[in-house]
Scaffold this motif. Structure first.
Motif: not given
Length: 465
Positions: A406, A428, A425, A296, A292-293
């Motif tokens: 986030r 976001a 998350l 993003l 997920d990071m």
């Protein structure tokens, strides 16, 4: 080499002053030249008329000697003023170089010309008039000439003075402009010093825009706005780092603790399998957070949706809901689709389903058993909106603008009967997917119903007839 603003202003002041003085000097020089020429013409005309009146009354050679004596008396020693009388009768002639004058002077009565005489550096300005015959005197032409040397020197002296005064005035303007620029730019220097004093630990400080001139106050306010956004971004970054550390610490602690316990003494195969299964859950949680990071991060770099296809939105919504049938069976809940069921949009299906799944999961987890979750489709001016609504505890207005940030959570306002398994998350990612499709996100809480939604760009959306 870069020049300072002060230097540029001084140069512009000097250039403007030089151009102004040059124009004024050229105008004055032209006026002086015309006035000198007029003065010279008037002087010659006055002398010419006086001699003409006297010669008209002279008709004999005996009296002509008086004319010669009179013109000798009027001729100065330096020869700056000269007279010539041209006649077919040598007895009624006067002046030196009559043959040259006769060949040069051809103007009509009262009109002047410039005649360059031998041995002279400057031409003579001349006027002539024809005097009719009288008694025994034939017709004669009287020519009066004035050396232009004094007038030329006057113009040259005036031009030299203009140049000197213009250059001096330009220097004065340059020094005055330097002082004016330094004084005028002093608020800008103070503003620069205030900006240089800012540090990461003092981002809450702002530039003092009230005491600045109007031109700089707008700049200071814009800079303060940038500082506010920077401070907010810095605070979000710090919070993001802390949240990431917190989210990663829990599964890592579980992995380390479970592994240490498993290694503390010999274990049977079933026990080790149980430890490995528990570790696998935590590893999958870590992988989910990292993926997920990374997603993003790609969205922050401006990545847009590719592989867009014109797709019925309601069909994609129903396919996404099918993934939640098992969860809905357990909770006894339902998902209802309403609104513009014929709406179509250009979508990247995988991203769309991911965003809608996050909204559905968020709604189901924060709703009680048997709750009806509503998915509403609407064609609006700014695009096609997909909104997911569910009953729940009200969310404060101060939290609504930050729900898609986030790791932002409002646990006290979003506490449901089910356990929340997300890592902060999900919303976001919904915001990132909406941005990839040129859309926006929004949240609302009213009358016990909480609604979260996103849109795709109006330019990408169409509707079936």
């Amino acid at each position: 080499m870069r020049r300072s603003i002060t230097t540029r202003l001084v140069l512009m002041f000097a250039a403007a002053a030089l151009a102004t003085f040059a124009l004024i000097g050229a105008a004055l020089q032209g006026v002086l030249a015309r006035e000198l020429e007029r003065h010279q013409h008037d002087e010659l005309a006055t002398t010419l008329k006086g001699l003409q009146y006297w010669i008209q009354t002279i008709g004999t050679p005996e009296r002509w000697t008086r004319v010669q004596a009179r013109m000798d008396a009027l001729t100065p020693e330096d020869g700056s003023l000269r007279f010539w009388v041209l006649s077919d009768d040598p007895r009624f002639q006067y002046g030196k170089g009559l043959a040259e004058i006769d060949g040069l002077v051809r103007e009509a009565d009262g009109h002047g010309s410039n005649v360059m005489l031998p041995g002279q550096d400057r031409p003579f300005r001349t006027l002539s008039v024809r005097i009719p015959p009288f008694e025994s005197r034939p017709a004669v032409r009287l020519v009066v000439g004035r050396n232009s040397e004094p007038y030329a020197r006057t113009r040259e002296t005036f031009l030299t003075a203009l140049v000197a005064l213009g250059l001096g005035a330009m220097l004065v303007v340059a020094f005055a402009g330097y002082w004016i620029a330094r004084v005028g730019l002093r608020p800008l220097q103070q503003l620069s010093q205030e900006a240089q004093a800012l540090r990461p630990k003092t981002l809450s400080q702002r530039l003092q825009a009230e005491a600045l001139p109007v031109e700089l106050s707008a700049l200071a306010e814009a800079f303060n706005g940038a500082l506010a956004r920077l401070e907010q971004a810095y605070a979000q970054l710090e919070a993001f780092n802390a949240d990431v550390a917190h989210e990663l610490r829990t599964p890592l602690a579980n992995l380390i603790g479970g592994t240490q316990v498993a290694l503390s003494r010999p274990r049977a195969a079933p026990e080790l399998q149980e430890v490995l299964a528990s570790n696998l859950e935590d590893l999958e949680r870590l992988r989910s957070i990292v993926n997920d990071m990374l997603f993003l991060a790609r969205a922050d770099r401006g990545e847009v949706a590719t592989g867009l296809m014109l797709t019925p939105v309601a069909e994609e919504v129903r396919k996404t809901i099918e993934f939640f049938e098992f969860v809905l069976d357990e909770t006894g809940g339902q998902v209802r689709v309403e609104g513009d069921l014929t709406a179509q949009a250009q979508l990247e299906r995988a991203l769309f389903r991911r965003a809608l799944s996050n909204l559905l999961q968020n709604a189901i987890e924060h709703s009680g058993p048997g709750t009806v979750v509503t998915v509403t489709l609407r064609e609006e001016a700014d695009g096609t909106w997909i909104r997911v609504s569910n009953p729940g505890a009200p969310i404060g207005d101060d939290h609504l603008p930050h729900l898609f940030d986030r790791f932002y959570r409002v646990d006290e306002a979003r506490r449901g009967q089910g356990e929340h398994h997300g890592h902060g998350l999900g919303l976001a990612i919904v915001k990132a997917v909406a941005a990839m499709h040129g859309g926006r996100v929004g949240a609302a809480s009213a009358d016990g119903i909480n609604t979260f939604g996103f849109s795709v760009s109006a330019g990408m959306a169409t509707r079936e007839d």
